[in-house]
Design an enzyme around this catalytic site. Structure first.
Site, short mmCIF file in Angstrom:
data_model
loop_
_atom_site.label_atom_id
_atom_site.label_comp_id
_atom_site.label_asym_id
_atom_site.label_seq_id
_atom_site.Cartn_x
_atom_site.Cartn_y
_atom_site.Cartn_z
CG HIS A 61 -2.03 0.97 1.17
ND1 HIS A 61 -3.25 0.73 1.74
CD2 HIS A 61 -2.13 2.21 0.62
CE1 HIS A 61 -4.06 1.77 1.55
NE2 HIS A 61 -3.38 2.68 0.88
CG HIS A 63 -1.13 6.56 -1.89
ND1 HIS A 63 -2.32 6.35 -2.53
CD2 HIS A 63 -1.29 6.06 -0.64
CE1 HIS A 63 -3.19 5.78 -1.69
NE2 HIS A 63 -2.57 5.57 -0.54
NE ARG A 65 0.28 11.29 -3.11
CZ ARG A 65 -0.77 10.98 -2.39
NH1 ARG A 65 -1.82 10.42 -2.97
NH2 ARG A 65 -0.80 11.21 -1.10
CG HIS A 233 -6.11 2.25 5.57
ND1 HIS A 233 -7.50 2.22 5.57
CD2 HIS A 233 -5.76 2.88 4.42
CE1 HIS A 233 -7.95 2.81 4.49
NE2 HIS A 233 -6.93 3.21 3.77
CG ASN A 279 -9.59 8.93 5.64
OD1 ASN A 279 -10.12 8.41 6.61
ND2 ASN A 279 -10.23 9.11 4.49
CG ASP A 306 -2.35 4.76 3.53
OD1 ASP A 306 -2.27 5.01 2.31
OD2 ASP A 306 -3.29 5.18 4.24
CG HIS A 310 -0.31 15.13 0.94
ND1 HIS A 310 -1.15 15.07 -0.16
CD2 HIS A 310 -0.79 14.22 1.83
CE1 HIS A 310 -2.11 14.18 0.08
NE2 HIS A 310 -1.90 13.64 1.27
N GLY A 325 -3.02 12.40 5.09
CA GLY A 325 -1.94 11.52 4.64
C GLY A 325 -0.65 11.71 5.41
#
Length: 428
Positions: A61, A63, A65, A233, A279, A306, A310, A325
């Protein structure tokens, strides 16, 4: 090229032993004691002096982007961050622009992953078109195009009918369906866990019910369809209890917990600080303990970061305006080792299992999660003896949005090998 790793504390077959490892090209070719005595010709020897040699960590998991949000992270920086944290295989979520909701878009992202990534990157395809929770994607075409699994991560599937049909399609394709569990109708604009700390900070709360109620729905649908359903999560004690019940019912379910939900609770949030906004949110101390207990009793299968980078601007001001995040690739192992293994709550073997063997096993990721002759030489070397500080200037991710910066920890990554090549090495 042949590399001989000498005197490492190797985690193999569930045990920790002082062993040597011979790497030839991209494979592990021998494991044993005093391999140098065999007269094997090697181009490079590395004396690890008792440092931990683990299977390359596996994170289902993350990210990255790209495409669409490269000001937050790119495939290159995300994979560099993974290597810095000892991860050699990661699974990237599809909340991108454009969304990989068809074969052409999926193949485009996969090509980017292969060209720019320095670790193995598996790519999720979306469950629904544009991740809008309505029209299902063509699961068969996406599987043929190389999808790792299906997820609309970042958004829960809001209608039971859509989820039921998605599960049926995934089951027909023998593919995992990986769900961000969240009932939007129960969010009420919350930015942190609903409870005493939210009231003290005068911030709108997020009900744990938004997670557990949708999970209960999904588990019944998974029982009906037979799909491999994976819950992302977990954050509440009710969710842990539901998964425990589902496993007793022989429902084909797996689940993950994120490091930050193990390490922190809402009571630990010092002020209205966006670095603590994620989240699902940090929950209560009772929820935190239920997650720890769920790992220890086998209810929770694995740990996944996760990793959600950002920009600095998106993490300024109040939680009310900031993005959800937290980053995790570069901090996960060291923080968990320090907090749980050094204090005797987890065994080192358990932590390594939850972060390597189990995710590889449950998601059928070949050549990952174990150190064996003939396997790919995907390895992580950690220094368990010397304390270090998590410093912003050392992060390789574009995202520095973590409240753990400045924390003292043990378990710094020394070297990461992917396919027998060093992709990260700590500077002296």
């Amino acid at each position: 090229m042949s590399i001989l790793l000498e005197n490492g504390l190797v985690y193999q077959a569930g045990q920790l032993q002082l062993l040597d490892i011979l790497i030839t090209a991209d494979r592990i070719t021998a494991i044993g004691k005093d391999l140098a005595q065999l007269g094997i010709k090697v181009q490079r020897k590395i004396d690890l002096a008792g440092k931990l040699v683990a299977p390359g960590l596996v994170d289902v998991h993350v990210h990255y982007r790209e495409p669409g949000f490269t000001y937050k992270e790119t495939i290159k920086t995300g994979s560099q961050a993974a290597a810095h944290g000892g991860f050699t295989t990661v699974c990237a979520m599809p909340n991108l622009d454009p969304v990989p909701d068809n074969a052409a878009q999926l193949q485009d992202v996969q090509e980017r992953n292969a060209n720019d990534g320095i670790v193995h990157i598996k790519q999720y395809a979306s469950i629904t078109q544009k991740r809008q929770g309505e029209q299902l994607t063509d699961f068969k075409a996406l599987k043929k195009a190389g999808a790792f699994a299906f997820s609309d991560d970042g958004s829960g599937i809001q209608t039971a009918g859509t989820m039921y049909l998605a599960m049926k399609r995934a089951a027909e394709c023998d593919m995992p369906l990986v769900e961000h569990i969240e009932d939007n109708s129960l969010l009420f604009g919350g930015v942190m866990n609903a409870g005493q700390r939210a009231e003290e900070l005068n911030l709108p709360g997020m009900l744990g019910l938004s997670e557990s109620s949708q999970l209960a729905r999904d588990l019944l649908l998974a029982k009906q369809t037979g799909v491999h359903y994976h819950a992302c999560h977990l954050s509440t004690k009710e969710s842990v209890a539901l998964i425990r019940w589902a496993k007793l019912q022989k429902i084909n379910v797996t689940c993950e917990v994120a490091p930050h939900h193990l390490l922190l609770a809402d009571a630990d949030i010092p002020k209205d600080d966006p670095f603590y906004k994620m989240n699902p949110p940090l929950r209560s101390k009772k929820d935190q303990q239920a997650l720890i207990d769920g790992l220890l009793d086998g209810t929770i299968d694995m740990i996944a970061t996760d990793h959600a980078p950002h920009s600095a601007e998106e993490k300024e001001g109040s939680m009310c305006q900031a993005s959800f995040g937290i980053t995790g690739s570069e901090t996960a192992f060291a923080l968990l080792y320090t907090r749980f293994v050094k204090t005797g709550i987890f065994k080192l073997e358990q932590l390594l299992d939850w972060m390597s063997a189990r995710p590889a096993q449950e998601f059928r990721i070949k050549d990952a999660g174990m150190i064996l002759p003939g396997r790919k030489a995907d390895l992580a070397v950690f220094d368990l003896k010397n304390e270090f500080e998590l410093r912003k200037e050392d992060y390789l991710s574009k995202g520095t949005n973590t409240p753990f910066t400045g924390t003292k920890a043990y378990g710094a990554t020394e070297i990461t090998f992917v396919d027998g090549k060093i992709v990260y090495q700590k500077e002296d």
